[in-house]
Design an enzyme around this catalytic site. Structure first.
Site, PDB file in Angstrom:
ATOM      1  N   LYS A  16       3.165   6.298  -3.210  1.00 25.75           N
ATOM      2  CA  LYS A  16       3.856   6.463  -1.782  1.00 25.75           C
ATOM      3  C   LYS A  16       5.140   5.674  -1.534  1.00 25.75           C
ATOM      4  O   LYS A  16       6.040   6.421  -0.928  1.00 25.75           O
ATOM      5  CB  LYS A  16       2.671   5.945  -0.812  1.00 25.75           C
ATOM      6  N   ARG A  91      -4.323   5.581   8.457  1.00 20.34           N
ATOM      7  CA  ARG A  91      -5.313   5.499   7.629  1.00 20.34           C
ATOM      8  C   ARG A  91      -6.540   5.698   8.278  1.00 20.34           C
ATOM      9  O   ARG A  91      -7.416   5.369   7.290  1.00 20.34           O
ATOM     10  CB  ARG A  91      -5.216   3.857   6.935  1.00 20.34           C
ATOM     11  N   ARG A 130       2.089  -3.367 -11.749  1.00 19.54           N
ATOM     12  CA  ARG A 130       3.029  -3.424 -10.914  1.00 19.54           C
ATOM     13  C   ARG A 130       3.462  -4.890 -10.866  1.00 19.54           C
ATOM     14  O   ARG A 130       2.733  -5.827 -10.641  1.00 19.54           O
ATOM     15  CB  ARG A 130       2.479  -3.026  -9.691  1.00 19.54           C
ATOM     16  N   ARG A 164       1.483  -8.489  -6.685  1.00 20.76           N
ATOM     17  CA  ARG A 164       0.915  -8.666  -5.311  1.00 20.76           C
ATOM     18  C   ARG A 164      -0.618  -9.065  -5.129  1.00 20.76           C
ATOM     19  O   ARG A 164      -1.225  -8.926  -5.931  1.00 20.76           O
ATOM     20  CB  ARG A 164       0.743  -7.160  -4.693  1.00 20.76           C
ATOM     21  N   ARG A 175     -10.034  -1.276  -2.380  1.00 19.65           N
ATOM     22  CA  ARG A 175      -9.019  -0.460  -1.812  1.00 19.65           C
ATOM     23  C   ARG A 175      -9.093   0.942  -2.030  1.00 19.65           C
ATOM     24  O   ARG A 175      -8.847   1.829  -1.032  1.00 19.65           O
ATOM     25  CB  ARG A 175      -7.534  -0.809  -2.232  1.00 19.65           C
TER      26      ARG A 175
HETATM   27  P1  AP5 Z   1       3.929   2.438  -5.348  1.00 17.97           P
HETATM   28  O1  AP5 Z   1       5.130   3.355  -5.002  1.00 17.97           O
HETATM   29  O2  AP5 Z   1       4.257   1.052  -4.981  1.00 17.97           O
HETATM   30  O3  AP5 Z   1       2.588   3.225  -4.657  1.00 17.97           O
HETATM   31  P2  AP5 Z   1       1.985   2.980  -3.390  1.00 17.97           P
HETATM   32  O4  AP5 Z   1       1.279   4.512  -3.315  1.00 17.97           O
HETATM   33  O5  AP5 Z   1       2.878   2.637  -2.300  1.00 17.97           O
HETATM   34  O6  AP5 Z   1       1.043   2.048  -3.611  1.00 17.97           O
HETATM   35  P3  AP5 Z   1       0.318   0.868  -2.495  1.00 17.97           P
HETATM   36  O7  AP5 Z   1      -0.556   0.019  -3.451  1.00 17.97           O
HETATM   37  O8  AP5 Z   1       1.554  -0.014  -2.165  1.00 17.97           O
HETATM   38  O9  AP5 Z   1      -0.420   1.658  -1.715  1.00 17.97           O
HETATM   39  P4  AP5 Z   1      -1.526   1.013  -0.599  1.00 17.97           P
HETATM   40  O10 AP5 Z   1      -1.667   2.167   0.216  1.00 17.97           O
HETATM   41  O11 AP5 Z   1      -2.568   0.361  -1.155  1.00 17.97           O
HETATM   42  O12 AP5 Z   1      -0.708  -0.237   0.020  1.00 17.97           O
HETATM   43  P5  AP5 Z   1       0.058  -0.574   1.362  1.00 17.97           P
HETATM   44  O13 AP5 Z   1       1.047  -1.497   0.957  1.00 17.97           O
HETATM   45  O14 AP5 Z   1       0.527   0.809   2.075  1.00 17.97           O
HETATM   46  O15 AP5 Z   1       3.588   2.634  -6.964  1.00 17.97           O
HETATM   47  C1  AP5 Z   1       2.650   2.001  -7.478  1.00 17.97           C
HETATM   48  C2  AP5 Z   1       3.017   1.614  -9.092  1.00 17.97           C
HETATM   49  O16 AP5 Z   1       3.274   2.770  -9.702  1.00 17.97           O
HETATM   50  C3  AP5 Z   1       4.535   0.955  -9.007  1.00 17.97           C
HETATM   51  O17 AP5 Z   1       4.345  -0.201  -9.853  1.00 17.97           O
HETATM   52  C4  AP5 Z   1       5.571   2.134  -9.252  1.00 17.97           C
HETATM   53  O18 AP5 Z   1       6.615   1.666  -9.791  1.00 17.97           O
HETATM   54  C5  AP5 Z   1       4.746   2.904 -10.173  1.00 17.97           C
HETATM   55  N1  AP5 Z   1       4.991   4.184 -10.194  1.00 17.97           N
HETATM   56  C6  AP5 Z   1       5.343   4.902  -9.031  1.00 17.97           C
HETATM   57  N2  AP5 Z   1       5.374   6.146  -9.124  1.00 17.97           N
HETATM   58  C7  AP5 Z   1       5.232   6.400 -10.638  1.00 17.97           C
HETATM   59  C8  AP5 Z   1       5.091   7.331 -11.479  1.00 17.97           C
HETATM   60  N3  AP5 Z   1       5.414   8.642 -11.014  1.00 17.97           N
HETATM   61  N4  AP5 Z   1       4.950   7.317 -12.680  1.00 17.97           N
HETATM   62  C9  AP5 Z   1       4.408   6.157 -13.156  1.00 17.97           C
HETATM   63  N5  AP5 Z   1       4.404   4.922 -12.437  1.00 17.97           N
HETATM   64  C10 AP5 Z   1       4.934   5.145 -11.221  1.00 17.97           C
HETATM   65  O19 AP5 Z   1      -1.168  -1.314   2.089  1.00 17.97           O
HETATM   66  C11 AP5 Z   1      -1.432  -2.558   1.683  1.00 17.97           C
HETATM   67  C12 AP5 Z   1      -2.520  -3.352   2.900  1.00 17.97           C
HETATM   68  O20 AP5 Z   1      -2.003  -3.569   3.795  1.00 17.97           O
HETATM   69  C13 AP5 Z   1      -3.690  -2.420   2.948  1.00 17.97           C
HETATM   70  O21 AP5 Z   1      -4.809  -2.598   1.954  1.00 17.97           O
HETATM   71  C14 AP5 Z   1      -4.287  -2.938   4.367  1.00 17.97           C
HETATM   72  O22 AP5 Z   1      -4.797  -4.065   4.211  1.00 17.97           O
HETATM   73  C15 AP5 Z   1      -2.776  -3.014   5.123  1.00 17.97           C
HETATM   74  N6  AP5 Z   1      -2.568  -1.736   5.864  1.00 17.97           N
HETATM   75  C16 AP5 Z   1      -1.268  -1.249   5.456  1.00 17.97           C
HETATM   76  N7  AP5 Z   1      -1.286  -0.175   6.382  1.00 17.97           N
HETATM   77  C17 AP5 Z   1      -2.183  -0.072   7.230  1.00 17.97           C
HETATM   78  C18 AP5 Z   1      -2.694   0.622   7.972  1.00 17.97           C
HETATM   79  N8  AP5 Z   1      -2.113   1.726   8.538  1.00 17.97           N
HETATM   80  N9  AP5 Z   1      -4.122   0.275   8.689  1.00 17.97           N
HETATM   81  C19 AP5 Z   1      -4.712  -0.923   8.362  1.00 17.97           C
HETATM   82  N10 AP5 Z   1      -4.138  -1.591   7.340  1.00 17.97           N
HETATM   83  C20 AP5 Z   1      -3.073  -1.078   6.807  1.00 17.97           C
END
Ligand code: AP5
Length: 230
Positions: A16, A91, A130, A164, A175
Site C-alpha cells: 500500500k 481500517r 523490509r 520497523r 496484524r
Molecule cells: P509496503 O509498501 O511497505 O506495504 P504496506 O502495505 O504499506 O505495509 P505496511 O506494513 O506499512 O502496512 P500496514 O497496513 O500493516 O501498516 P501501517 O503503517 O498502515 O511494502 C512492504 C514491503 O514489501 C516493503 O519492503 C516494500 O519495499 C516491499 N514491496 C512492496 N511492493 C512489492 C512488490 N510488488 N514486490 C516485492 N516487494 C514489494 O500501520 C501500522 C500500524 O499503525 C497498525 O498496525 C496500527 O497499529 C496503526 N494504524 C495505522 N492506521 C490505522 C488506522 N486507520 N486505524 C487504527 N490503527 C492504525
C-alpha cells in the site's frame, strides 16, 4: 488534471505504501498514510505518540476516534480539494462510516477503493525483509539490499536503516489476524456500494502499478482519466 479521491486497501505488507506514493505522485494527490503519521508521533513523543505506541507496537489498531481526528484535520486542511490517496485508512467499519460523513460534509465523495490482494506467505516474506529509513522515510525490500552501495544505510540520505518495531514475526501474525477480523468487513462495506475493485498485488512494483492504474481508470469519469495521462 482532475483530482482523484481514492482509498488503497490490503493486508499488511501488500504494498500500500509503495503504490500509494506512486499513485499520488502520478495524479498530483495528497498521500495520506495513517501508519506514517502515527510513527512520526511515536518518534516525537507527543501525547498522540504516547497513546498510540502500545497499539502500534503490538500490531493492534489505534482507537477509531484518534485516527478519525487525524484524517479529518488533514483533509480539512486541503487534501479534499487537491485529491487524495488514503493508505491504511479506513481500517474498521466505524472509520469507514466516519469517512463517509466527513467526505459528504466536504462535498468530496470517493471515486473508489482499490484492494490489493496478496497471500499471507508473500506478506511474511516482504515484511521479514523490509528496512526503513528513519530520516527520509525510504522503504527497502529484501531484494534491494544487494544494490545498495553501503549495506544497511539509506541510498538516498545515508542514514542507518531500521527494522520497523511491528515487523517482528509474532507481530506480523497479529496484524494479519487484525486485518481479517476488523478490516475485511470494510472491503465488504465498499463492495456493497459498488466502489471496490480488487487488484492482484503479486508481481513486480511496476506491474502492480499498471494494474492499479487500469482499475482506477475504470472508476474515474472519462475526463479525469484523460487528464492523468497528459
Ligand atoms: P509496503 O509498501 O511497505 O506495504 P504496506 O502495505 O504499506 O505495509 P505496511 O506494513 O506499512 O502496512 P500496514 O497496513 O500493516 O501498516 P501501517 O503503517 O498502515 O511494502 C512492504 C514491503 O514489501 C516493503 O519492503 C516494500 O519495499 C516491499 N514491496 C512492496 N511492493 C512489492 C512488490 N510488488 N514486490 C516485492 N516487494 C514489494 O500501520 C501500522 C500500524 O499503525 C497498525 O498496525 C496500527 O497499529 C496503526 N494504524 C495505522 N492506521 C490505522 C488506522 N486507520 N486505524 C487504527 N490503527 C492504525
Amino acid at each position: 488534471m482532475a483530482a482523484i479521491r481514492i482509498v488503497l486497501m490490503g493486508p499488511p505488507g501488500a504494498g500500500k505504501g509503495t503504490q500509494a506514493a506512486r499513485l499520488a505522485a502520478a495524479h498530483g494527490a495528497l498521500h495520506l498514510a495513517t501508519g506514517d503519521i502515527l510513527r512520526e508521533a511515536l518518534k516525537s513523543d507527543t501525547p498522540l505518540g504516547r497513546e498510540a505506541r502500545r497499539y502500534v507496537d503490538s500490531g493492534t489498531l489505534v482507537p477509531d476516534r484518534v485516527v478519525l481526528a487525524l484524517v479529518e484535520e488533514r483533509l480539512r486542511a486541503g487534501g479534499a480539494g487537491q485529491g487524495f490517496v488514503l493508505d491504511g485508512f479506513p481500517r474498521t467499519v466505524p472509520q469507514a462510516e466516519g469517512l463517509d460523513i466527513l467526505l459528504d460534509g466536504l462535498g468530496a465523495p470517493l471515486d473508489g477503493v482499490l484492494v490489493l490482494d496478496v497471500p499471507d506467505e508473500v506478506v511474511v516474506e516482504r515484511l521479514g525483509g523490509r528496512r526503513t529509513c528513519p530520516a527520509c522515510g525510504a522503504v527497502y525490500g529484501p531484494e534491494g539490499r544487494s544494490e545498495r552501495v553501503e549495506e544497511d544505510r539509506c541510498d538516498r540520505c545515508g542514514a542507518p536503516l531500521e527494522v520497523r518495531s511491528d515487523d517482528r514475526p509474532e507481530t506480523i501474525r497479529r496484524r494479519l489476524e487484525v486485518y481479517r477480523e476488523q478490516t475485511r468487513p470494510v472491503v465488504v462495506h465498499y463492495e456493497l456500494r459498488g466502489l471496490a475493485r480488487r487488484v492482484d498485488g503479486v508481481g513486480g512494483r511496476d506491474e502492480v502499478t499498471a494494474r492499479l492504474e487500469e482499475a482506477l481508470s475504470g472508476l474515474l469519469p472519462p475526463t479525469a482519466v484523460q487528464g492523468a495521462t497528459r
